[in-house]
Design an enzyme around this catalytic site. Structure first.
Site, PDB file in Angstrom:
ATOM      1  N   ARG A 237       0.851  -1.185   0.000  1.00  0.00           N
ATOM      2  CA  ARG A 237       0.000   0.000   0.000  1.00  0.00           C
ATOM      3  C   ARG A 237       0.889   1.237   0.000  1.00  0.00           C
ATOM      4  O   ARG A 237       1.892   1.299   0.724  1.00  0.00           O
ATOM      5  CB  ARG A 237      -0.932   0.023   1.224  1.00  0.00           C
ATOM      6  CG  ARG A 237      -2.103  -0.955   1.128  1.00  0.00           C
ATOM      7  CD  ARG A 237      -3.086  -0.498   0.059  1.00  0.00           C
ATOM      8  NE  ARG A 237      -4.284  -1.317  -0.030  1.00  0.00           N
ATOM      9  CZ  ARG A 237      -4.443  -2.344  -0.859  1.00  0.00           C
ATOM     10  NH1 ARG A 237      -3.439  -2.687  -1.660  1.00  0.00           N
ATOM     11  NH2 ARG A 237      -5.570  -3.012  -0.907  1.00  0.00           N
ATOM     12  N   GLU A 266      -3.223   7.984  -5.539  1.00  0.00           N
ATOM     13  CA  GLU A 266      -3.442   7.207  -6.766  1.00  0.00           C
ATOM     14  C   GLU A 266      -4.679   7.730  -7.496  1.00  0.00           C
ATOM     15  O   GLU A 266      -5.727   7.894  -6.878  1.00  0.00           O
ATOM     16  CB  GLU A 266      -3.599   5.724  -6.432  1.00  0.00           C
ATOM     17  CG  GLU A 266      -2.318   5.114  -5.863  1.00  0.00           C
ATOM     18  CD  GLU A 266      -2.406   3.629  -5.609  1.00  0.00           C
ATOM     19  OE1 GLU A 266      -3.476   3.025  -5.876  1.00  0.00           O
ATOM     20  OE2 GLU A 266      -1.417   3.039  -5.143  1.00  0.00           O
ATOM     21  N   HIS A 285      -0.591   0.389 -10.120  1.00  0.00           N
ATOM     22  CA  HIS A 285      -1.292  -0.498  -9.177  1.00  0.00           C
ATOM     23  C   HIS A 285      -1.918  -1.682  -9.928  1.00  0.00           C
ATOM     24  O   HIS A 285      -3.122  -1.914  -9.857  1.00  0.00           O
ATOM     25  CB  HIS A 285      -2.359   0.270  -8.395  1.00  0.00           C
ATOM     26  CG  HIS A 285      -2.700  -0.383  -7.082  1.00  0.00           C
ATOM     27  ND1 HIS A 285      -3.183   0.326  -6.011  1.00  0.00           N
ATOM     28  CD2 HIS A 285      -2.636  -1.687  -6.678  1.00  0.00           C
ATOM     29  CE1 HIS A 285      -3.398  -0.509  -4.997  1.00  0.00           C
ATOM     30  NE2 HIS A 285      -3.078  -1.734  -5.385  1.00  0.00           N
TER      31      HIS A 285
END
Length: 324
Positions: A237, A266, A285
């Site tokens: 994360r 993000e 991601h």
């Protein structure tokens, strides 16, 4: 009468049909400002939800008085208010096993592409810079027989260790709250305190969830412990890392490079210094972003919801105290 559930992300047709065998399903492609009123209305009657991409907090849960189970199509659950779910006897299900091998592949790809400068040199070839024999300006670093430090030796850490140890002859050291005898037996892995791991590793691979305890775990002081020749990899994360400290460590050459699948914000801001650094591999991601893995995650989430609402939970429950 079948229980009512909400699918708040589009499911493959066969999995949607599987849900409908057990429940009355109200489906949304995703939750937007336009369909949120309809979602909230449906939530008033729903006993279960399955999907991803929204924050499930107290304010949302106040609209779901009949909820018994929430099933997320993800391994992580930092966008869920687990305490409130537990207080209200709502089980939270997740899909940790479905993405293990795929994420481990991604991390190993980041290790290789960062160390060997694959993205940077490929871009240079495309721009016409390759005009003869390559010199040191094109060189990278070896991966084989180096030391990999894995922070978080869970399912993904174990799968990564298998690739690194048996595929590349790497020595494995690791950090977890409790020792992992299986890792020690299978990979000759050695448990280290975090600061010691950082000082000894050629590749530091962070695979941690975001909690109050892990937020900004990697800060300026910890980056300073790493070797100048070491590479930092994060596929857990983003906020586990103080991104400003990482940028400084890279700019000051305190570490050799970074491979990143996750970021504090993000999508990452296009103006981030990370995106201008040739020794950084930044990907969006996509740790679990394969067709096979995403289907497996959706299938697991559907099965989890069926199990939860039928009182047959055997695995993948975040708050099992609810069912005890």
């Amino acid at each position: 009468m079948k229980p009512s559930v909400i699918a708040y992300k589009t499911l493959p047709a066969d999995l949607h049909a599987k849900l409908e065998q057990h429940f009355t399903v109200t489906a949304f492609d995703s939750i937007t400002d336009q369909n949120r009123p309809a979602f909230i209305k449906a939530l008033g009657e729903a006993e279960g939800m399955v999907g991803s991409g929204i924050t499930v907090d107290k304010n949302l849960l106040d609209n779901g008085p009949k909820l018994k189970a929430v099933s997320t199509i993800s391994a992580g659950y930092d966008n869920f208010d687990v305490d409130t779910l537990t207080q209200r006897k709502i089980v939270l299900m997740h899909t940790p096993g479905a993405l293990t091998e795929t994420v481990a592949d991604t991390i190993m790809a980041l290790v290789l592409s960062t160390a060997r400068r694959i993205v940077n040199v490929a871009e240079r070839v495309k721009s016409g810079e390759w005009t003869g024999s390559v010199d040191e300006n094109w060189f990278g670093s070896d991966v084989h027989h180096k030391t990999m430090g894995i922070v978080g030796m869970g399912r993904i850490g174990m799968a990564l260790a298998q690739r690194a140890h048996f595929g590349f002859g790497m020595d494995i050291i690791y950090n977890t709250r409790s020792r992992n005898p299986d890792a020690e037996q299978r990979f000759n892995a050695v448990h280290h305190e975090l600061d010691s791991l950082l000082a000894k590793s050629d590749f530091v691979c962070l695979i941690l969830p975001l909690t109050d305890q892990t937020h900004h775990l990697m800060n300026a002081q910890r980056f300073a412990l790493m070797k100048p020749s070491a590479f930092f990899i994060n596929a857990g994360r983003g906020p586990v890392v103080d991104e400003k400290a990482l940028i400084d460590a890279l700019q000051q050459k305190k570490i050799a490079g970074a491979g990143l699948d996750v970021f504090e914000q993000e999508p990452i801001n296009i103006g981030s210094p990370l995106l201008a650094m040739p020794n950084v591999v930044a990907i969006p991601h996509i740790g679990s972003a394969t067709f096979e893995a995403r289907y497996a995650m959706a299938e697991s989430a559907v099965d989890n919801l069926i199990a939860a609402l039928s009182g047959n939970i055997k695995e993948n429950c975040v708050n099992p105290q609810v069912i005890k």
